[in-house]
Write a protein that holds these residues in place. Structure first.
Motif, short mmCIF file in Angstrom:
data_model
loop_
_atom_site.label_atom_id
_atom_site.label_comp_id
_atom_site.label_asym_id
_atom_site.label_seq_id
_atom_site.Cartn_x
_atom_site.Cartn_y
_atom_site.Cartn_z
N ALA A 1 0.83 -1.21 0.00
CA ALA A 1 0.00 0.00 0.00
C ALA A 1 0.87 1.26 0.00
N PHE A 2 2.00 1.20 0.70
CA PHE A 2 2.92 2.35 0.69
C PHE A 2 3.45 2.60 -0.73
N PHE A 3 3.83 1.52 -1.43
CA PHE A 3 4.32 1.70 -2.80
C PHE A 3 3.24 2.26 -3.71
N VAL A 4 2.02 1.78 -3.56
CA VAL A 4 0.93 2.29 -4.41
C VAL A 4 0.65 3.76 -4.09
N LEU A 5 0.69 4.12 -2.82
CA LEU A 5 0.50 5.52 -2.44
C LEU A 5 1.62 6.40 -3.01
N THR A 6 2.85 5.89 -2.94
CA THR A 6 3.98 6.63 -3.50
C THR A 6 3.83 6.81 -5.01
N ALA A 7 3.33 5.79 -5.68
CA ALA A 7 3.09 5.91 -7.12
C ALA A 7 2.04 6.97 -7.42
N ALA A 8 1.00 7.01 -6.61
CA ALA A 8 -0.04 8.02 -6.82
C ALA A 8 0.52 9.42 -6.62
N ILE A 9 1.34 9.58 -5.62
CA ILE A 9 1.97 10.89 -5.39
C ILE A 9 2.89 11.25 -6.56
N GLY A 10 3.62 10.25 -7.06
CA GLY A 10 4.50 10.49 -8.20
C GLY A 10 3.73 10.90 -9.45
#
Length: 140
Positions: free
Chosen positions: A16-25
């Motif tokens: 979930a952290f990686f997916v959130l980071t992708a969304a921020i990116g």
């Protein structure tokens, strides 16, 4: 309701952290190429973590096999689709923003593999003009 299981919950949290980071990116990065980079790599890693956590939660061999197959398919197709989208954008004349902040035409890609963006755009315009002369161009 407080049954934290590290083998099940930690991969899901990391995913979930990686997916959130992708969304921020996707929101923060300046151009299509860097947004594609963030979305394709981080979402793939995030989904791997989530699938691993779900596999531990289900504790079923059949479910684990299906999740592994889905994950393998995602690892094979996501980078390829991102590459094809980036290549299509580049060939349509969308120049990448370079590391020194330049962009908007006249720049080259980092490797020079496709040539200068303005030359690629000029070749595309010439191809469209040739198609229009032959009556094969799309209307609009």
């Amino acid at each position: 309701m407080n049954d934290f299981q590290p083998a099940r919950d930690l991969p899901i949290l990391i995913g979930a952290f990686f997916v959130l980071t992708a969304a921020i990116g996707v929101v923060r990065f300046p151009d299509l190429y860097s947004r594609l980079h963030a979305s394709s790599k981080l979402v793939t890693l995030g989904s791997a973590g989530i699938f691993l956590g779900v596999a531990f939660a289900l504790s079923d061999t059949a479910a684990f096999t299906r999740l592994a197959a889905v994950l393998l398919f995602q690892f094979l197709t996501t980078p390829l689709s991102a590459y094809l989208i980036a290549q299509a954008a580049y060939l349509r004349g969308l120049p990448p923003i370079l590391g020194d902040g330049r962009g908007g035409g006249g720049g080259t890609d980092e490797w020079g593999a496709l040539g200068r963006a303005d030359e690629v755009a000029q070749a595309d315009r010439e191809a469209q003009r040739a198609l229009a002369e032959e009556g094969l161009a799309e209307e609009g």
